[in-house]
Design an enzyme around this catalytic site. Structure first.
Site, PDB file in Angstrom:
ATOM      1  N   ASP A  42      -7.797  -1.633   7.843  1.00 47.72           N
ATOM      2  CA  ASP A  42      -7.963  -0.378   8.177  1.00 47.72           C
ATOM      3  C   ASP A  42      -7.946   0.007   9.458  1.00 47.72           C
ATOM      4  O   ASP A  42      -8.929   0.090   9.983  1.00 47.72           O
ATOM      5  CB  ASP A  42      -9.315   0.067   7.359  1.00 47.72           C
ATOM      6  CG  ASP A  42      -9.010   1.481   6.872  1.00 47.72           C
ATOM      7  OD1 ASP A  42      -8.329   2.292   7.400  1.00 47.72           O
ATOM      8  OD2 ASP A  42      -9.514   1.882   6.033  1.00 47.72           O
TER       9      ASP A  42
ATOM     10  N   LYS B 281       0.717  -1.393  -0.102  1.00 48.68           N
ATOM     11  CA  LYS B 281      -0.030  -0.073   0.101  1.00 48.68           C
ATOM     12  C   LYS B 281       0.862   1.292  -0.059  1.00 48.68           C
ATOM     13  O   LYS B 281       1.693   1.344   0.853  1.00 48.68           O
ATOM     14  CB  LYS B 281      -0.857   0.013   1.352  1.00 48.68           C
ATOM     15  CG  LYS B 281      -2.013   0.749   1.255  1.00 48.68           C
ATOM     16  CD  LYS B 281      -2.851   0.647   2.261  1.00 48.68           C
ATOM     17  CE  LYS B 281      -3.953   1.673   2.953  1.00 48.68           C
ATOM     18  NZ  LYS B 281      -4.796   1.277   3.652  1.00 48.68           N
TER      19      LYS B 281
ATOM     20  N   ASN C 218     -14.465  -1.877   5.535  1.00 47.66           N
ATOM     21  CA  ASN C 218     -13.032  -2.365   5.986  1.00 47.66           C
ATOM     22  C   ASN C 218     -12.591  -3.631   6.420  1.00 47.66           C
ATOM     23  O   ASN C 218     -11.746  -3.865   7.133  1.00 47.66           O
ATOM     24  CB  ASN C 218     -12.958  -1.526   7.328  1.00 47.66           C
ATOM     25  CG  ASN C 218     -12.675   0.037   7.347  1.00 47.66           C
ATOM     26  OD1 ASN C 218     -12.519   0.539   5.936  1.00 47.66           O
ATOM     27  ND2 ASN C 218     -13.243   0.731   8.203  1.00 47.66           N
TER      28      ASN C 218
ATOM     29  N   GLU D 206      -0.476  -8.017   4.419  1.00 47.85           N
ATOM     30  CA  GLU D 206      -0.969  -9.348   3.997  1.00 47.85           C
ATOM     31  C   GLU D 206      -1.867  -9.128   2.824  1.00 47.85           C
ATOM     32  O   GLU D 206      -2.583  -8.644   2.583  1.00 47.85           O
ATOM     33  CB  GLU D 206      -1.854 -10.051   5.319  1.00 47.85           C
ATOM     34  CG  GLU D 206      -2.484 -11.384   4.855  1.00 47.85           C
ATOM     35  CD  GLU D 206      -3.041 -11.714   6.073  1.00 47.85           C
ATOM     36  OE1 GLU D 206      -3.134 -11.188   7.228  1.00 47.85           O
ATOM     37  OE2 GLU D 206      -3.836 -12.926   6.001  1.00 47.85           O
TER      38      GLU D 206
ATOM     39  N   ASP E 255     -13.989   1.433  13.940  1.00 46.12           N
ATOM     40  CA  ASP E 255     -14.643   1.598  12.356  1.00 46.12           C
ATOM     41  C   ASP E 255     -15.081   0.501  11.689  1.00 46.12           C
ATOM     42  O   ASP E 255     -14.559   0.106  10.364  1.00 46.12           O
ATOM     43  CB  ASP E 255     -13.612   2.566  11.619  1.00 46.12           C
ATOM     44  CG  ASP E 255     -14.227   3.278  10.177  1.00 46.12           C
ATOM     45  OD1 ASP E 255     -15.412   3.292  10.180  1.00 46.12           O
ATOM     46  OD2 ASP E 255     -13.482   3.672   9.373  1.00 46.12           O
TER      47      ASP E 255
HETATM   48  P1  AMP Z   1      -7.239   1.079   1.069  1.00 44.32           P
HETATM   49  O1  AMP Z   1      -6.228   2.193   0.400  1.00 44.32           O
HETATM   50  O2  AMP Z   1      -6.915   0.367   2.012  1.00 44.32           O
HETATM   51  O3  AMP Z   1      -8.667   1.576   0.746  1.00 44.32           O
HETATM   52  O4  AMP Z   1      -7.157  -0.117  -0.446  1.00 44.32           O
HETATM   53  C1  AMP Z   1      -7.759   0.124  -1.590  1.00 44.32           C
HETATM   54  C2  AMP Z   1      -8.270  -0.969  -2.330  1.00 44.32           C
HETATM   55  O5  AMP Z   1      -7.031  -1.751  -2.359  1.00 44.32           O
HETATM   56  C3  AMP Z   1      -9.152  -1.807  -1.598  1.00 44.32           C
HETATM   57  O6  AMP Z   1     -10.356  -1.345  -1.565  1.00 44.32           O
HETATM   58  C4  AMP Z   1      -8.904  -3.067  -1.770  1.00 44.32           C
HETATM   59  O7  AMP Z   1      -9.803  -3.222  -3.045  1.00 44.32           O
HETATM   60  C5  AMP Z   1      -7.347  -3.238  -2.234  1.00 44.32           C
HETATM   61  N1  AMP Z   1      -6.670  -3.655  -1.091  1.00 44.32           N
HETATM   62  C6  AMP Z   1      -6.153  -3.103  -0.072  1.00 44.32           C
HETATM   63  N2  AMP Z   1      -5.432  -3.952   0.709  1.00 44.32           N
HETATM   64  C7  AMP Z   1      -5.371  -4.771   0.120  1.00 44.32           C
HETATM   65  C8  AMP Z   1      -4.977  -6.188   0.636  1.00 44.32           C
HETATM   66  N3  AMP Z   1      -4.168  -6.271   1.656  1.00 44.32           N
HETATM   67  N4  AMP Z   1      -5.152  -7.284  -0.110  1.00 44.32           N
HETATM   68  C9  AMP Z   1      -5.766  -7.177  -1.423  1.00 44.32           C
HETATM   69  N5  AMP Z   1      -6.238  -6.079  -1.808  1.00 44.32           N
HETATM   70  C10 AMP Z   1      -6.079  -4.921  -0.862  1.00 44.32           C
END
Ligand code: AMP
Length: 400
Positions: free
Chosen positions: A281, A169, A268, A218, A263
């Site tokens: 999250d 991320k 999440n 993960e 949350d």
């Molecule tokens: P976020 O920034 O956490 O909102 O992540 C954006 C998108 O990336 C999420 O809505 C998921 O579709 C995907 N995503 C985030 N973290 C993961 C993860 N650990 N494994 C797989 N997909 C993820």
């Protein structure tokens, strides 16, 4: 402060192999199908693919610092002819898809430590030592998994054996600073790095360069639970009960560590390779040993009465959210939802909701015991796990 050796050792002893590194063949096959991306060897390389190919092929092991930009690192390799991909080189490797060049093309401002003192991620100020030995260069970057508020998430694989699959991320520091969210990110890192539970998304490490923070998460192979709920409209009682058990187990673990999530909502929650639920999250979580807070946070649908009424709140906010979640799993919409946020809040404060006629009596009983105005009257999480509605569908609790 953890040494490079300790951290390397920690990573190699991580339990990733259980779900990520070597999933059973049928799951790998499913993954290959699900994440299949155009193979640059087969199709004519577009500018994007050649960029990604350059990235994938630059597997040199020179020790580059994480502060170097990808452009500097990979700029020269665009002309390389051979394009080894995970699938072309080694049949056993999981195809992580094709990198879209997103990390390279994003133009984001640099942030100086003075602008963002909370983002220096210095071990002298952050209780969790940064995993400095990692840099982007240590990973093959694959397909984008999604886009969050602060940057993209990529499927990645460590270049060195046993080639762990992770989700990387990216958080742009400039964006975090703009939103004054530096502290929230620090909190997310500090909290998540210490947690170990099969239903809590693991944060294996992090590193940063001048513009970005990279979280090594993960990999949740089946993606967002929310997307599946949208697709299916609602979940069957059996599936909902299984998730309820896993949620109660994970929340109970978090609370035992004095972590309140605050949350909990379908957005999440992610799903692992085997469809197991993963709480993700931790941006709103608080580590609150014996500490009660009165900050208003979370989204209205899942807010408990004590937060709507701006009273102080504790771990029972998560019990309430679990009640809302079970309701939403079974119905496809939240119990206090309304077009008007104000009406929604009023309904929450009065605990005013109706059950659809399709809900089973024991499901109503469990939801009703979680959605209590008085936080302390909400059913304990260990009792949720053995509630008749849950055990009816999850009879062999040990094998969940
Ligand atoms: P976020 O920034 O956490 O909102 O992540 C954006 C998108 O990336 C999420 O809505 C998921 O579709 C995907 N995503 C985030 N973290 C993961 C993860 N650990 N494994 C797989 N997909 C993820």
């Amino acid at each position: 402060m953890a040494s490079v050796h300790t951290l390397t050792h920690k990573l190699s002893s991580l339990n990733i192999s259980k779900s990520n590194a070597e999933p059973p063949k049928d799951q790998v096959q499913k993954l290959l199908t699900k994440f299949s991306a155009p193979n640059p060897l087969k199709s004519k390389a577009s500018s994007t693919t050649s960029k990604s190919a350059a990235l994938v092929s630059s597997a040199s092991s020179s020790s580059l610092k994480s502060t170097q930009s990808l452009k500097t690192i990979y700029g020269a390799s665009k002309t390389e002819k051979s394009i080894p991909t995970s699938s072309s080189n080694d049949k056993k490797e999981v195809d992580i898809g094709t990198y879209d060049g997103g990390l390279d093309s994003d133009e984001n401002e640099q942030v100086s430590p003075e602008d963002a003192p909370d983002l220096v991620l210095d071990s002298s100020t952050l209780s969790t030592a940064p995993t400095r030995n990692w840099s982007l260069h240590d990973f093959d970057i694959g397909r984008p998994l999604g886009k969050g508020k602060y940057g993209r998430v990529y499927m990645v694989r460590t270049k060195t054996a046993p080639k762990y699959i992770l989700a990387m991320k990216t958080l742009y520091k400039a964006e975090l600073v703009k939103d004054h969210n530096e502290r929230q990110v620090r909190r997310e890192i500090e909290i998540q790095m210490h947690l170990r539970h099969p239903n809590v998304l693991r944060l294996y490490g992090y590193f940063h360069d001048s513009r970005r923070v990279f979280l090594m998460l993960e990999f949740a192979g089946q993606g967002e639970l929310y997307r599946q709920l949208l697709k299916q409209g609602r979940f069957s009682p059996r599936r909902s009960a299984k998730y309820t058990y896993q949620m109660a187990d994970a929340l109970s673990y978090l609370h035992s560590k004095s972590v309140i999530h605050r949350d909990i909502k379908p957005e999440n929650l992610l799903l692992g390779l085997k469809g197991e639920l993963k709480i993700a999250d931790f941006g709103w979580s608080v580590h609150a040993p014996g500490n009660r807070r009165n900050t208003l946070c979370g989204t209205p649908d899942y807010l408990p009465p004590e937060m709507v009424l701006r009273k102080e709140h504790g771990k029972y906010v998560d019990h309430w959210a679990l009640g809302v979640l079970i309701y939403e799993f079974l119905k496809g919409s939240a119990p206090f939802g309304d077009k008007s946020q104000q009406v929604s809040m009023r309904k929450i404060a009065r605990v005013e909701y109706q059950f659809p006629s399709t809900f089973e009596e024991d499901a109503k009983d469990l939801i009703g015991r979680l959605l209590r105005f008085e936080p302390r009257e909400r059913i304990p999480l260990d009792e949720v796990m053995v509630h008749p509605w849950v055990t009816k569908y999850v009879p062999q609790v040990a094998s969940v």
